[in-house]
Design a protein around this motif. Structure first.
Motif, PDB file in Angstrom:
ATOM      1  N   ILE A   1      -7.156 -34.843   6.048  1.00 46.92           N
ATOM      2  CA  ILE A   1      -7.237 -33.825   4.973  1.00 46.92           C
ATOM      3  C   ILE A   1      -7.858 -34.535   3.737  1.00 46.92           C
ATOM      4  O   ILE A   1      -8.062 -35.628   3.528  1.00 46.92           O
ATOM      5  N   SER A   2      -8.682 -33.535   3.015  1.00 48.82           N
ATOM      6  CA  SER A   2      -9.321 -33.835   1.792  1.00 48.82           C
ATOM      7  C   SER A   2      -8.551 -33.573   0.326  1.00 48.82           C
ATOM      8  O   SER A   2      -8.377 -32.403   0.294  1.00 48.82           O
ATOM      9  N   VAL A   3      -7.853 -34.463  -0.146  1.00 47.56           N
ATOM     10  CA  VAL A   3      -7.327 -34.389  -1.368  1.00 47.56           C
ATOM     11  C   VAL A   3      -8.154 -34.083  -2.574  1.00 47.56           C
ATOM     12  O   VAL A   3      -9.192 -34.710  -2.586  1.00 47.56           O
ATOM     13  N   GLY A   4      -7.850 -33.405  -3.586  1.00 40.78           N
ATOM     14  CA  GLY A   4      -8.424 -33.168  -4.541  1.00 40.78           C
ATOM     15  C   GLY A   4      -8.277 -31.695  -5.083  1.00 40.78           C
ATOM     16  O   GLY A   4      -7.209 -31.316  -5.220  1.00 40.78           O
ATOM     17  N   THR A   5      -9.112 -31.328  -6.073  1.00 44.64           N
ATOM     18  CA  THR A   5      -8.615 -29.734  -6.389  1.00 44.64           C
ATOM     19  C   THR A   5      -8.590 -28.708  -5.522  1.00 44.64           C
ATOM     20  O   THR A   5      -9.284 -28.931  -4.493  1.00 44.64           O
ATOM     21  N   PHE A   6      -7.713 -27.758  -5.807  1.00 52.03           N
ATOM     22  CA  PHE A   6      -7.312 -26.749  -4.761  1.00 52.03           C
ATOM     23  C   PHE A   6      -7.144 -25.568  -5.799  1.00 52.03           C
ATOM     24  O   PHE A   6      -6.392 -25.645  -7.029  1.00 52.03           O
ATOM     25  N   ALA A   7      -7.674 -24.398  -5.232  1.00 51.41           N
ATOM     26  CA  ALA A   7      -7.472 -23.040  -6.009  1.00 51.41           C
ATOM     27  C   ALA A   7      -6.091 -22.862  -6.488  1.00 51.41           C
ATOM     28  O   ALA A   7      -5.779 -22.335  -7.702  1.00 51.41           O
TER      29      ALA A   7
ATOM     30  N   ALA B   1      -0.031 -29.756   1.763  1.00 48.08           N
ATOM     31  CA  ALA B   1      -0.761 -30.795   2.120  1.00 48.08           C
ATOM     32  C   ALA B   1      -0.149 -31.222   3.737  1.00 48.08           C
ATOM     33  O   ALA B   1      -0.685 -31.832   4.403  1.00 48.08           O
ATOM     34  N   ILE B   2       0.987 -31.132   3.630  1.00 48.56           N
ATOM     35  CA  ILE B   2       1.817 -31.603   4.667  1.00 48.56           C
ATOM     36  C   ILE B   2       1.622 -30.785   5.798  1.00 48.56           C
ATOM     37  O   ILE B   2       1.518 -31.066   7.140  1.00 48.56           O
ATOM     38  N   SER B   3       1.544 -29.434   5.684  1.00 47.25           N
ATOM     39  CA  SER B   3       1.169 -28.406   6.791  1.00 47.25           C
ATOM     40  C   SER B   3      -0.192 -28.790   7.356  1.00 47.25           C
ATOM     41  O   SER B   3      -0.322 -28.682   8.367  1.00 47.25           O
ATOM     42  N   LEU B   4      -1.202 -28.802   6.660  1.00 52.12           N
ATOM     43  CA  LEU B   4      -2.640 -29.306   6.928  1.00 52.12           C
ATOM     44  C   LEU B   4      -2.364 -30.665   7.852  1.00 52.12           C
ATOM     45  O   LEU B   4      -3.072 -30.765   8.869  1.00 52.12           O
ATOM     46  N   GLY B   5      -1.957 -31.412   7.156  1.00 53.35           N
ATOM     47  CA  GLY B   5      -2.015 -32.810   7.777  1.00 53.35           C
ATOM     48  C   GLY B   5      -1.162 -32.758   9.206  1.00 53.35           C
ATOM     49  O   GLY B   5      -1.640 -33.598  10.156  1.00 53.35           O
ATOM     50  N   LYS B   6      -0.209 -31.944   9.288  1.00 54.45           N
ATOM     51  CA  LYS B   6       0.474 -32.023  10.592  1.00 54.45           C
ATOM     52  C   LYS B   6      -0.439 -31.171  11.499  1.00 54.45           C
ATOM     53  O   LYS B   6      -0.226 -31.635  12.836  1.00 54.45           O
TER      54      LYS B   6
ATOM     55  N   MET C   1      -8.133 -26.635   2.229  1.00 54.32           N
ATOM     56  CA  MET C   1      -8.252 -26.535   3.354  1.00 54.32           C
ATOM     57  C   MET C   1      -9.834 -26.296   3.962  1.00 54.32           C
ATOM     58  O   MET C   1     -10.138 -26.724   5.133  1.00 54.32           O
ATOM     59  N   SER C   2     -10.652 -25.874   3.030  1.00 55.52           N
ATOM     60  CA  SER C   2     -12.225 -25.708   3.445  1.00 55.52           C
ATOM     61  C   SER C   2     -12.804 -27.085   3.454  1.00 55.52           C
ATOM     62  O   SER C   2     -13.499 -27.566   4.587  1.00 55.52           O
ATOM     63  N   ARG C   3     -12.380 -27.929   2.502  1.00 55.23           N
ATOM     64  CA  ARG C   3     -12.701 -29.219   2.547  1.00 55.23           C
ATOM     65  C   ARG C   3     -12.370 -30.062   3.831  1.00 55.23           C
ATOM     66  O   ARG C   3     -13.025 -31.014   4.389  1.00 55.23           O
TER      67      ARG C   3
END
Length: 753
Positions: free
Chosen positions: A142-148, A354-359, A397-399
């Motif tokens: 996952i790419s942490v950072g700014t999110f819309a 974050a956790i949904s994408l991470g899983k 999600m995109s990054r």
């Protein structure tokens, strides 16, 4: 030869049976090792014993071990970095990190505007939190950072709390303070929840809820960028219906739109869409996606600088971007009380995303993501980032998809992208001072494509699950109308209430036996399943608790085909009439006997006795007339002759009432997962009511924890014993057929007529 001789006995033992070989070993052991007496043992123990460790030394050793385990648990980089396969992963992580950084730069600038902050603070939020997550995170992709979504939630808070009647510099400073304080609070919430292992709280945010919420947030983001697309100056709106007010104001001020700004946004949007389509079409041929956002950013800045768009066409630009890092600043504690609710909502939403994408990525690549450690990692990212004037972040999600598709294997890619952003902050940030804000708005809007596609969930959920569709729609509408924070609260409350409502109305069924098997199925759904004669088997698809216990009892009585309450009421009325008749007769007999005893005249006594006999015969006729032909009462069998009084058994048949066509009721409690006090009382009432109508009740398929809770609630007593509890429905049916309920023991005194 010597070696062969030495190994001979061992080989011989190996060929012997096991018992003989063991005896030989015991004999060899005692022959080779002479026995030691107690003195020798004490001497050897005294010589070889090590000095005992003192208590404080033992405590210190255990404390060091615990501290080391906690350090490895909460600092995962110490576990995976020493084992990092440099040859296999480094090149992929390097390319992936550069690709993500190229996306991170324009998105950081754009999402800072979305949060109501100067663009440079988007760069700060793309550096500090990303590097902190590199140290503490457990997801590799996952790419942490700014999110819309996070940015628009922060923007709604900053616009509502920052003062409006001030100049631009003062407003920006106030909003930066609000955003950084909010980030610290979000981090504290996430770290605290992670340390107490509260990561499961995100399970209350179901997938339809999250998708409906993010879709509504995407609409909020889209509307918030319209002022940059049309070059309008709008008043700030916050609270419920703020989105509606903003749309109305945009429509009202459309004639004031700036043509240069609109053309700039349109051109930038078309270029971004074309580059994305090109990347999708040539995905297999390109080693990495074409950096359309970065190219658009550079091209727009160059054109703006060369054509002087700000002066000639009145196009708003980013303005001065300071170079270098800012010093840490303590949060404003006076804002804590105002930001508490918004901070908790942002903390939950950021962690859920974050956790949904991470899983998803962990399942795809075969590793495990620790939800509690993810909470701690995100919390520390926001906490430390807030001290350095960042706003709350999550993962994009995109990054994340770009980081995975370009060969990223670990968070080394995140560290490389953060270092690239650091280079921009320190050296190259000032080059983008002529960048039009309309270009950043176009970048934000084009990146909303994925979330706006979730509007198609309405059609798919309509076909798949109407309840989930209802959650999606309520979440979407609540978020649109009530704003992001109140909308999330309303959505969670509604989804939990819907769960309660759905458990209140589960599926109830009467089970029948599949012939020649011990399988029992719903007779309404399986034509081969037949009811066992004399036995009713009842099952609920949900557990019974305070919210549905009454519905359970009503459905049971309805499915059994007997109006239990009416039958019990009629029985009680008839028994009450019998008691009243008996009492009246006894009173008359006592009165006449008293008159006969006090009379001295023989003739009077004879007349009194005659009157007594006449009264008895009249009472007998009245008692017979009291029962209608349809409800004719029969004399019960006399029992208790040792008391020299007639005591008839009050059966339904004797009272002239209809009898149920079954003698046993079996409750299939396999769906019961827990027991509360209301459930206990309901089960006892079921036993009592059905025994009143001469039906014995049994329970089957209870799980061990449920039985323990029944025992703790003192459910079992002299009338309801564990003999009424069976491991399976078939065992209960077999027992019920072998032991039909006998005549009830409850007695009523009925005078024989």
């Amino acid at each position: 030869m010597g070696l062969a001789d030495a190994s001979g006995p061992r080989d011989t033992q190996a060929l012997l049976p096991a018992t003989q070989a063991m005896e030989l070993r015991k004999r060899d052991y005692h022959m080779e090792r002479p026995l030691l007496n107690q003195e020798h043992l004490e001497e050897l123990g005294h010589r070889g014993s090590a000095p005992r460790a003192r208590p404080w030394q033992t405590w210190l050793r255990c404390s060091r071990a615990r501290a080391h385990a906690l350090l490895l648990q909460h600092l995962p980089i110490l576990v995976w970095l020493p084992r990092y396969p440099v040859r296999d992963w480094l090149l992929g992580d390097l390319l992936s990190g550069l690709s993500v950084a190229i996306m991170q730069l324009p998105q950081g600038l754009a999402y800072a505007l979305l949060a109501g902050l100067p663009p440079v603070f988007g760069l700060y939020s793309s550096f500090y939190p990303v590097f902190i997550y590199f140290l503490f995170g457990t997801s590799r992709h996952i790419s942490v950072g700014t999110f819309a979504v996070m940015s628009v939630m922060v923007g709604s808070v900053t616009e509502s709390l920052a003062p409006q009647a001030l100049n631009d510099s003062t407003i920006n400073a106030a909003r930066v303070q609000v955003a950084s304080t909010l980030s610290v609070l979000v981090g504290l919430f996430q770290v605290g929840l992670g340390l107490v292992h509260f990561g499961f709280v995100v399970t209350y945010l179901s997938e339809p809820l999250v998708r409906g919420y993010t879709t509504a947030a995407a609409v909020q983001v889209f509307v918030s960028q319209l002022k940059y697309v049309f070059g309008l100056h709008l008043s700030s709106h916050s609270g419920p219906l703020s989105l509606i007010y903003t749309v109305l104001e945009v429509c009202w001020k459309l004639p004031q739109s700036k043509v240069g700004t609109m053309v700039t946004a349109a051109v930038a949007g078309v270029v971004l869409v074309l580059v994305k389509l090109l990347n999708d079409k040539l995905q297999q041929q390109l080693p990495m996606p074409v950096p359309g956002e970065l190219l658009t950013l550079i091209g727009a800045t160059s054109i703006s600088y060369g054509m002087d768009l700000k002066q000639k066409f009145d196009v708003d630009v980013v303005g001065n971007i300071p170079t270098g890092l800012v010093p840490p600043v303590a949060p404003n504690s006076q804002l804590f009380s105002k930001l508490m609710g918004s901070a908790f909502a942002i903390a939950l939403v950021g962690f859920a995303i974050a956790i949904s994408l991470g899983k998803i990525f962990a399942l795809r690549h075969g590793y495990r993501v620790d939800s509690n450690q993810e909470l701690v990692a995100l919390g520390l990212s926001n906490l430390i980032g807030g001290i350095f004037q960042c706003f709350p972040v999550s993962c994009s999600m995109s990054r994340s998809l770009v980081q995975e598709s370009t060969g990223g294997n670990s968070q080394v890619a995140g560290a490389i992208s953060s270092l690239f952003i650091l280079l921009i902050i320190v050296k190259l940030g000032e080059l983008f001072h002529c960048l039009p804000k309309a270009v950043l708005a176009a970048i934000v809007i084009v990146n909303l494509k994925g979330m706006l596609r979730q509007l198609s969930d309405v059609c798919s959920l309509w076909k798949a699950n109407r309840a989930d569709l209802l959650i999606w729609l309520v979440t979407f509408m609540a978020t649109i109308l009530l704003n992001l924070d109140l909308g999330l609260v309303a959505a969670v409350i509604f989804s939990l209430l819907l769960v309660v409502v759905r458990t209140q109305r589960p599926h109830y069924s009467i089970l029948g036996q599949v012939p020649d098997t011990d399988i029992y199925r719903d007779v309404a759904e399986y034509s081969e399943a037949k009811e066992v004669p004399g036995v009713k088997v009842f099952r609920s698809s949900a557990t019974m608790y305070f919210a549905n216990a009454e519905f359970y009892s009503d459905a049971l009585k309805q499915r059994c085909g007997v109006d239990v309450d009416l039958l019990i009421s009629q029985k009680k009325k008839l028994l009450k009439k019998q008691e009243q008749l008996k009492l009246k007769q006894l009173q008359k007999e006592k009165k006449l006997q008293k008159q006969a005893a006090s009379s001295k005249d023989t003739s009077v006594s004879i007349n009194v006795n005659t009157s007594l006999e006449d009264m008895r015969s009249n009472d007998a006729e009245d008692c017979k007339a009291m029962v209608s032909p349809g409800d004719k009462m029969e004399d019960a069998t006399a029992s208790g002759q040792e008391d020299s009084k007639a005591a008839d058994v009050a059966t339904l048949k004797a009272l002239g009432l209809p009898q149920p066509d079954f003698h046993s009721l079996i409750l299939d409690l396999s769906a019961l997962s827990f027991v509360d006090t209301v459930c206990l009382k309901s089960l006892k009432n079921i036993f009592r009511d059905f025994r009143e109508i001469e039906v014995e009740v049994y329970m089957a398929a209870c799980h061990s924890p449920v039985v323990s809770q029944l025992e703790a609630g003192h459910f079992f007593d002299a009338s309801i014993t564990k003999k009424h509890l069976f491991a399976s429905v078939h065992d209960a049916v077999t027992f019920a057929l072998q032991h039909p309920r006998p005549v009830p023991n409850s007695r009523v005194s009925v005078t024989r007529l």
